[in-house]
Design a protein around this motif. Structure first.
Motif, PDB file in Angstrom:
ATOM      1  N   PRO A   4     -32.817 -34.592 100.270  1.00 33.41           N
ATOM      2  CA  PRO A   4     -32.963 -33.127 100.896  1.00 33.41           C
ATOM      3  C   PRO A   4     -31.373 -32.729 101.063  1.00 33.41           C
ATOM      4  CG  PRO A   4     -34.398 -34.743 102.059  1.00 33.41           C
ATOM      5  CD  PRO A   4     -33.362 -35.542 100.930  1.00 33.41           C
ATOM      6  N   PRO A   5     -30.900 -31.387 100.674  1.00 31.04           N
ATOM      7  CA  PRO A   5     -29.485 -30.839 100.900  1.00 31.04           C
ATOM      8  C   PRO A   5     -28.972 -31.233 101.879  1.00 31.04           C
ATOM      9  CG  PRO A   5     -31.195 -29.386 100.006  1.00 31.04           C
ATOM     10  CD  PRO A   5     -32.054 -30.411 100.738  1.00 31.04           C
ATOM     11  N   ARG A   6     -29.571 -31.327 103.322  1.00 27.13           N
ATOM     12  CA  ARG A   6     -28.974 -31.652 104.599  1.00 27.13           C
ATOM     13  C   ARG A   6     -28.379 -33.080 104.368  1.00 27.13           C
ATOM     14  NH1 ARG A   6     -26.531 -28.082 108.111  1.00 27.13           N
ATOM     15  NH2 ARG A   6     -26.733 -28.799 110.305  1.00 27.13           N
ATOM     16  N   ARG A   7     -29.061 -33.893 103.923  1.00 27.96           N
ATOM     17  CA  ARG A   7     -28.767 -35.401 103.759  1.00 27.96           C
ATOM     18  C   ARG A   7     -27.749 -35.513 102.886  1.00 27.96           C
ATOM     19  NH1 ARG A   7     -33.543 -39.535 102.573  1.00 27.96           N
ATOM     20  NH2 ARG A   7     -34.326 -38.722 104.339  1.00 27.96           N
ATOM     21  N   THR A   8     -27.786 -34.890 101.750  1.00 35.33           N
ATOM     22  CA  THR A   8     -26.706 -34.904 101.000  1.00 35.33           C
ATOM     23  C   THR A   8     -25.154 -34.328 101.629  1.00 35.33           C
ATOM     24  OG1 THR A   8     -27.960 -34.749  98.963  1.00 35.33           O
ATOM     25  CG2 THR A   8     -25.921 -34.113  98.317  1.00 35.33           C
ATOM     26  N   GLU A   9     -25.513 -33.111 102.264  1.00 33.36           N
ATOM     27  CA  GLU A   9     -24.236 -32.818 102.932  1.00 33.36           C
ATOM     28  C   GLU A   9     -23.658 -33.945 103.962  1.00 33.36           C
ATOM     29  OE1 GLU A   9     -23.493 -29.086 106.078  1.00 33.36           O
ATOM     30  OE2 GLU A   9     -24.887 -28.532 104.116  1.00 33.36           O
ATOM     31  N   ARG A  10     -24.565 -34.621 104.673  1.00 30.62           N
ATOM     32  CA  ARG A  10     -23.812 -35.396 105.807  1.00 30.62           C
ATOM     33  C   ARG A  10     -23.352 -36.667 104.960  1.00 30.62           C
ATOM     34  NH1 ARG A  10     -28.993 -34.277 108.508  1.00 30.62           N
ATOM     35  NH2 ARG A  10     -29.916 -36.308 107.761  1.00 30.62           N
ATOM     36  N   ALA A  11     -23.768 -36.990 103.831  1.00 25.95           N
ATOM     37  CA  ALA A  11     -23.307 -38.219 102.954  1.00 25.95           C
ATOM     38  C   ALA A  11     -22.154 -38.011 102.397  1.00 25.95           C
ATOM     39  CB  ALA A  11     -24.215 -38.660 101.890  1.00 25.95           C
ATOM     40  N   ALA A  12     -21.781 -36.649 101.943  1.00 24.77           N
ATOM     41  CA  ALA A  12     -20.526 -36.170 101.365  1.00 24.77           C
ATOM     42  C   ALA A  12     -19.570 -36.115 102.375  1.00 24.77           C
ATOM     43  CB  ALA A  12     -20.700 -34.772 100.776  1.00 24.77           C
ATOM     44  N   ALA A  13     -19.941 -35.533 103.672  1.00 21.30           N
ATOM     45  CA  ALA A  13     -18.934 -35.379 104.958  1.00 21.30           C
ATOM     46  C   ALA A  13     -18.608 -36.688 105.212  1.00 21.30           C
ATOM     47  CB  ALA A  13     -19.517 -34.772 105.816  1.00 21.30           C
ATOM     48  N   ALA A  14     -19.574 -37.864 105.132  1.00 16.87           N
ATOM     49  CA  ALA A  14     -19.086 -39.375 105.599  1.00 16.87           C
ATOM     50  C   ALA A  14     -18.345 -39.965 104.395  1.00 16.87           C
ATOM     51  CB  ALA A  14     -20.197 -40.088 105.697  1.00 16.87           C
ATOM     52  N   ALA A  15     -18.328 -39.479 103.374  1.00 17.18           N
ATOM     53  CA  ALA A  15     -17.652 -40.245 102.300  1.00 17.18           C
ATOM     54  C   ALA A  15     -16.235 -39.441 102.392  1.00 17.18           C
ATOM     55  CB  ALA A  15     -18.219 -39.796 101.048  1.00 17.18           C
ATOM     56  N   ALA A  16     -16.139 -38.173 102.687  1.00 15.75           N
ATOM     57  CA  ALA A  16     -14.736 -37.519 103.035  1.00 15.75           C
ATOM     58  C   ALA A  16     -14.090 -38.203 104.165  1.00 15.75           C
ATOM     59  CB  ALA A  16     -14.801 -36.071 103.172  1.00 15.75           C
ATOM     60  N   VAL A  17     -14.670 -38.599 105.275  1.00 19.74           N
ATOM     61  CA  VAL A  17     -14.141 -39.232 106.505  1.00 19.74           C
ATOM     62  C   VAL A  17     -13.604 -40.537 105.906  1.00 19.74           C
ATOM     63  CG1 VAL A  17     -14.530 -40.210 108.683  1.00 19.74           C
ATOM     64  CG2 VAL A  17     -15.554 -37.956 108.123  1.00 19.74           C
ATOM     65  N   VAL A  18     -14.148 -41.515 105.170  1.00 18.90           N
ATOM     66  CA  VAL A  18     -13.788 -42.550 104.866  1.00 18.90           C
ATOM     67  C   VAL A  18     -12.575 -42.498 103.795  1.00 18.90           C
ATOM     68  CG1 VAL A  18     -14.317 -44.730 103.000  1.00 18.90           C
ATOM     69  CG2 VAL A  18     -16.201 -43.666 104.456  1.00 18.90           C
ATOM     70  N   THR A  19     -12.781 -41.388 103.040  1.00 18.18           N
ATOM     71  CA  THR A  19     -11.424 -41.289 102.180  1.00 18.18           C
ATOM     72  C   THR A  19     -10.085 -40.807 102.914  1.00 18.18           C
ATOM     73  OG1 THR A  19     -12.796 -40.419 100.496  1.00 18.18           O
ATOM     74  CG2 THR A  19     -10.332 -39.636 100.317  1.00 18.18           C
ATOM     75  N   VAL A  20     -10.193 -39.765 103.858  1.00 23.55           N
ATOM     76  CA  VAL A  20      -8.938 -39.741 104.773  1.00 23.55           C
ATOM     77  C   VAL A  20      -8.580 -40.557 105.830  1.00 23.55           C
ATOM     78  CG1 VAL A  20      -9.503 -36.919 104.679  1.00 23.55           C
ATOM     79  CG2 VAL A  20     -10.362 -38.382 106.570  1.00 23.55           C
ATOM     80  N   VAL A  21      -9.447 -41.568 106.178  1.00 23.13           N
ATOM     81  CA  VAL A  21      -9.088 -42.620 106.978  1.00 23.13           C
ATOM     82  C   VAL A  21      -8.262 -43.691 106.235  1.00 23.13           C
ATOM     83  CG1 VAL A  21      -9.777 -44.542 108.115  1.00 23.13           C
ATOM     84  CG2 VAL A  21     -10.843 -42.154 108.873  1.00 23.13           C
ATOM     85  N   LEU A  22      -8.627 -43.865 104.899  1.00 22.11           N
ATOM     86  CA  LEU A  22      -8.116 -44.899 104.139  1.00 22.11           C
ATOM     87  C   LEU A  22      -6.813 -44.273 103.463  1.00 22.11           C
ATOM     88  CD1 LEU A  22     -11.146 -46.470 102.205  1.00 22.11           C
ATOM     89  CD2 LEU A  22      -9.728 -47.557 104.268  1.00 22.11           C
ATOM     90  N   TRP A  23      -6.863 -43.093 103.268  1.00 15.88           N
ATOM     91  CA  TRP A  23      -5.547 -42.370 102.893  1.00 15.88           C
ATOM     92  C   TRP A  23      -4.503 -42.363 103.729  1.00 15.88           C
ATOM     93  CZ3 TRP A  23      -7.160 -37.733  99.337  1.00 15.88           C
ATOM     94  CH2 TRP A  23      -7.867 -38.351  98.048  1.00 15.88           C
ATOM     95  N   ALA A  24      -4.865 -42.192 104.929  1.00 18.01           N
ATOM     96  CA  ALA A  24      -3.927 -42.199 106.141  1.00 18.01           C
ATOM     97  C   ALA A  24      -3.440 -43.804 106.254  1.00 18.01           C
ATOM     98  CB  ALA A  24      -4.681 -41.627 107.277  1.00 18.01           C
ATOM     99  N   SER A  25      -4.310 -44.690 106.161  1.00 13.74           N
ATOM    100  CA  SER A  25      -3.702 -45.972 106.441  1.00 13.74           C
ATOM    101  C   SER A  25      -2.685 -46.560 105.309  1.00 13.74           C
ATOM    102  CB  SER A  25      -4.995 -47.112 106.401  1.00 13.74           C
ATOM    103  OG  SER A  25      -5.687 -47.309 105.017  1.00 13.74           O
TER     104      SER A  25
END
Length: 315
Positions: A4-25
């Protein structure tokens, strides 16, 4: 089965959060590793660790080699983003203070938006532009509040500017490749390209590894496994499911997280101006990634309906 598009959008948002947290670290780890390793050696050690971790995962998952049509984007992003960017950024941060480096490198998301619009046809909705403006103001505030501790040089500013250009070029090049290959394939082979590019620094890496403290070497390996292997993969996953412009705007959360992590991990208490800039960065990201409200969607539907041809009236 289609996700479902909504689930894909949430998964992409979660992936983006992981990225910015690790790049900040990564900024906290670079501070330790950068004191013992030169810019090229640190980049090679980081990329070699990342390529090894990605290679093992790719073999386990049997990802295989990307199709020929994806290699142009993989090669360009590997040279610009994984290779050139990491070397010049490490070098630039040795020449200027942290605030100046953060300020100049944060031109990158703006360049991504401009290149994405010109080369990829990315839309530039008002919310995205407004969010980027707010976040950039926050990045400027953070940069100015942190400037002056380590001195600056023209060379350092130029190096950070080159890093921002390479970052933008790498992201825009990577986007088409993700339509032809998986996020893991694009990241793995991009990292390999960057590591090969940095091989001339192998002698420095071997020589410095013998004298470096264990904490610096462990931080270099951490940079390779988490902010590179994991974070670049989650970035590619999210980038494949949204526009380059929106993903670039998301990275404006990094300065705010760096301020918080430096406070918690290094005991560097930020001033009120720095905290205010961090809040602006996060607010801008929230605006850029927000969806239009119900009233705005209703207006758009009404506007679309008025553009439709009306049936002829029979007298």
């Amino acid at each position: 089965m289609t996700t479902p598009p909504r689930r894909t959008e949430r998964a992409a948002a979660a992936a983006a959060v992981v990225t910015v947290v690790l790049w900040a670290s990564a900024f906290v780890s670079i501070r330790s590793a950068g004191s013992a390793y030169s810019p090229g050696a640190l980049a090679l050690g980081r990329l070699a660790s990342g390529a090894l971790a990605l290679g093992v995962i790719s073999l386990v998952r049997r990802e295989g080699v990307p199709p020929r049509s994806a290699w142009r984007g993989i090669a360009i992003s590997g040279v610009l983003w994984f290779g050139f960017y990491m070397v010049v950024l490490n070098w630039g941060e040795q020449q200027v203070d942290a605030g100046t480096a953060a300020l100049v490198v944060n031109i990158g998301p703006i360049l991504i938006a401009l290149l994405g619009s010109r080369l990829l046809g990315d839309a530039m909705p008002p919310r995205l532009l407004a969010g980027m403006a707010v976040s950039f103001a926050g990045a400027v505030t953070v940069g100015l509040s942190m400037s002056g501790d380590g001195g600056s040089s023209v060379l350092g500013v130029v190096l950070c500017l080159l890093a921002a250009v390479a970052y933008a070029g790498g992201v825009v090049s990577q986007k088409p490749a993700l339509a032809r290959a998986s996020a893991l394939q694009v990241t793995t082979f991009g990292c390999l390209v960057g590591a090969v590019m940095c091989l001339p620094f192998a002698g420095q890496l071997v020589g410095q590894a013998g004298d470096a403290p264990l904490s610096a070497t462990l931080n270099m390996v951490y940079l390779g496994v988490f902010p590179t292997a994991l974070a670049f993969t989650t970035w590619a996953y999210a980038l494949a499911r949204t526009t380059a412009s929106k993903m670039g705007a998301t990275t404006y959360a990094v300065p705010a997280l760096v301020v918080l992590m430096s406070w918690l991990a290094l005991g560097e208490v930020p001033g009120l101006l720095t905290l205010g800039g961090g809040v602006l960065c996060l607010a801008g990201v929230a605006v850029s990634r927000s969806r239009p409200g119900a009233k705005a969607r209703a207006r758009a539907k009404r506007a679309a309906a008025t553009d439709e041809p009306q049936p002829e009236q029979v007298p």
